[in-house]
Design a protein around this motif. Structure first.
Motif, PDB file in Angstrom:
ATOM      1  N   UNK A  24       3.249  15.288   4.868  1.00  0.00           N
ATOM      2  CA  UNK A  24       1.118  15.731   5.842  1.00  0.00           C
ATOM      3  C   UNK A  24       1.242  14.059   6.392  1.00  0.00           C
ATOM      4  N   UNK A  25       2.121  13.203   6.822  1.00  0.00           N
ATOM      5  CA  UNK A  25       2.028  11.948   7.158  1.00  0.00           C
ATOM      6  C   UNK A  25       2.677  11.629   8.524  1.00  0.00           C
ATOM      7  N   UNK A  26       2.430  10.230   9.279  1.00  0.00           N
ATOM      8  CA  UNK A  26       2.754  10.643  10.430  1.00  0.00           C
ATOM      9  C   UNK A  26       3.834   9.074  10.408  1.00  0.00           C
ATOM     10  N   UNK A  27       5.069   9.461  11.131  1.00  0.00           N
ATOM     11  CA  UNK A  27       5.397   7.642  11.256  1.00  0.00           C
ATOM     12  C   UNK A  27       4.926   7.593  12.293  1.00  0.00           C
ATOM     13  N   UNK A  28       5.033   5.660  12.142  1.00  0.00           N
ATOM     14  CA  UNK A  28       4.503   5.171  13.391  1.00  0.00           C
ATOM     15  C   UNK A  28       5.744   4.123  13.785  1.00  0.00           C
ATOM     16  N   UNK A  29       5.630   3.178  14.647  1.00  0.00           N
ATOM     17  CA  UNK A  29       7.245   2.261  15.132  1.00  0.00           C
ATOM     18  C   UNK A  29       7.166   1.302  13.700  1.00  0.00           C
ATOM     19  N   UNK A  30       8.701   1.467  13.555  1.00  0.00           N
ATOM     20  CA  UNK A  30       9.167   0.613  12.886  1.00  0.00           C
ATOM     21  C   UNK A  30       9.083  -0.568  12.214  1.00  0.00           C
ATOM     22  N   UNK A  31       8.575  -1.785  12.101  1.00  0.00           N
ATOM     23  CA  UNK A  31       8.087  -2.992  11.622  1.00  0.00           C
ATOM     24  C   UNK A  31       9.607  -3.704  11.378  1.00  0.00           C
ATOM     25  N   UNK A  32      10.073  -5.141  11.543  1.00  0.00           N
ATOM     26  CA  UNK A  32      10.702  -5.541  10.592  1.00  0.00           C
ATOM     27  C   UNK A  32       9.952  -6.431   9.441  1.00  0.00           C
ATOM     28  N   UNK A  33       8.660  -6.872   8.543  1.00  0.00           N
ATOM     29  CA  UNK A  33       8.627  -7.091   7.981  1.00  0.00           C
ATOM     30  C   UNK A  33       6.725  -6.327   7.148  1.00  0.00           C
ATOM     31  N   UNK A  34       6.609  -6.662   6.031  1.00  0.00           N
ATOM     32  CA  UNK A  34       5.587  -5.994   5.139  1.00  0.00           C
ATOM     33  C   UNK A  34       5.058  -7.364   4.566  1.00  0.00           C
ATOM     34  N   UNK A  35       3.762  -7.359   4.211  1.00  0.00           N
ATOM     35  CA  UNK A  35       3.104  -8.654   2.758  1.00  0.00           C
ATOM     36  C   UNK A  35       3.266  -7.644   2.122  1.00  0.00           C
ATOM     37  N   UNK A  36       3.242  -8.222   0.411  1.00  0.00           N
ATOM     38  CA  UNK A  36       4.079  -7.462  -0.551  1.00  0.00           C
ATOM     39  C   UNK A  36       2.662  -7.534  -1.010  1.00  0.00           C
ATOM     40  N   UNK A  37       1.717  -8.565  -1.397  1.00  0.00           N
ATOM     41  CA  UNK A  37       1.219  -8.130  -1.532  1.00  0.00           C
ATOM     42  C   UNK A  37      -0.571  -7.284  -1.607  1.00  0.00           C
ATOM     43  N   UNK A  38       0.246  -6.632  -0.596  1.00  0.00           N
ATOM     44  CA  UNK A  38      -1.109  -5.686  -0.539  1.00  0.00           C
ATOM     45  C   UNK A  38       0.098  -4.270  -0.569  1.00  0.00           C
ATOM     46  N   UNK A  39       1.275  -4.425  -0.739  1.00  0.00           N
ATOM     47  CA  UNK A  39       1.690  -2.965  -1.447  1.00  0.00           C
ATOM     48  C   UNK A  39       1.880  -2.944  -3.124  1.00  0.00           C
ATOM     49  N   UNK A  40       2.474  -1.473  -3.109  1.00  0.00           N
ATOM     50  CA  UNK A  40       2.469  -1.168  -4.383  1.00  0.00           C
ATOM     51  C   UNK A  40       3.728  -0.556  -4.833  1.00  0.00           C
ATOM     52  N   UNK A  41       4.580  -1.304  -5.612  1.00  0.00           N
ATOM     53  CA  UNK A  41       6.219  -0.520  -5.087  1.00  0.00           C
ATOM     54  C   UNK A  41       7.687  -1.726  -5.393  1.00  0.00           C
ATOM     55  N   UNK A  42       8.494  -1.187  -5.635  1.00  0.00           N
ATOM     56  CA  UNK A  42       9.130  -0.305  -5.218  1.00  0.00           C
ATOM     57  C   UNK A  42       9.692   1.215  -5.825  1.00  0.00           C
ATOM     58  N   UNK A  43       9.646   2.429  -5.082  1.00  0.00           N
ATOM     59  CA  UNK A  43       9.723   3.477  -6.223  1.00  0.00           C
ATOM     60  C   UNK A  43      10.848   3.976  -4.656  1.00  0.00           C
ATOM     61  N   UNK A  44      12.174   4.272  -5.810  1.00  0.00           N
ATOM     62  CA  UNK A  44      13.272   5.093  -5.588  1.00  0.00           C
ATOM     63  C   UNK A  44      13.373   6.147  -5.345  1.00  0.00           C
ATOM     64  N   UNK A  45      13.098   6.761  -3.820  1.00  0.00           N
ATOM     65  CA  UNK A  45      13.173   7.560  -3.869  1.00  0.00           C
ATOM     66  C   UNK A  45      15.013   8.748  -4.162  1.00  0.00           C
ATOM     67  N   UNK A  46      15.920   8.432  -3.266  1.00  0.00           N
ATOM     68  CA  UNK A  46      17.108   8.645  -3.846  1.00  0.00           C
ATOM     69  C   UNK A  46      18.141   7.322  -2.616  1.00  0.00           C
ATOM     70  N   UNK A  47      19.153   7.954  -2.845  1.00  0.00           N
ATOM     71  CA  UNK A  47      19.991   6.296  -2.519  1.00  0.00           C
ATOM     72  C   UNK A  47      19.711   6.427  -0.448  1.00  0.00           C
ATOM     73  N   UNK A  48      18.378   6.461  -0.118  1.00  0.00           N
ATOM     74  CA  UNK A  48      19.114   6.221   1.205  1.00  0.00           C
ATOM     75  C   UNK A  48      17.006   5.918   1.500  1.00  0.00           C
TER      76      UNK A  48
END
Length: 121
Positions: A24-48
């Protein structure tokens, strides 16, 4: 009378939908960096697939390792090296397998792709 098979048949579609965190989500253009203070995670789904959730789940960032990353699997612990408050493509991380204390060799992040909830009209 056998009612449990009917209950199980009704529950199976729900389990399938819950197994895809990007449904139910739509992918946007890939980015090189994210701001860590605004995120929760990491969550490992699988090996990739590694996910970081932003805010109250309105945006999910999908990344993964560049190449193979031994021991990257659900329930593993990631040890991430963060410099300057951002997590970027090619930044290094290691994986610790449950029950072990020695981390894996270094792995590197690929680009971060944002997934946002599809809006309905």
């Amino acid at each position: 009378m056998r009612r449990p098979p009917v209950a199980v048949a009704l529950a199976l579609p729900l389990l399938g939908a819950a197994s895809d965190p990007l449904a139910g989500r739509i992918a946007g253009p890939a980015e090189n960096c994210i701001t860590v203070s605004r995120t929760n995670g990491p969550s490992i789904v699988d090996a990739h697939t590694i996910l970081y959730t932003e805010g109250a789940g309105r945006r999910v960032w999908k990344t993964g390792p560049i190449g193979a990353c031994p021991s990257l699997e659900p329930l593993s612990t990631m040890v991430v090296e963060i410099y300057g408050g951002q997590l970027c493509r090619n930044d290094r991380f290691r994986v610790v397998t449950p029950g072990l204390s020695i981390p894996s060799a270094y792995c590197r992040f690929s680009a971060f792709t944002p997934y946002t909830r599809a809006t309905t009209r």
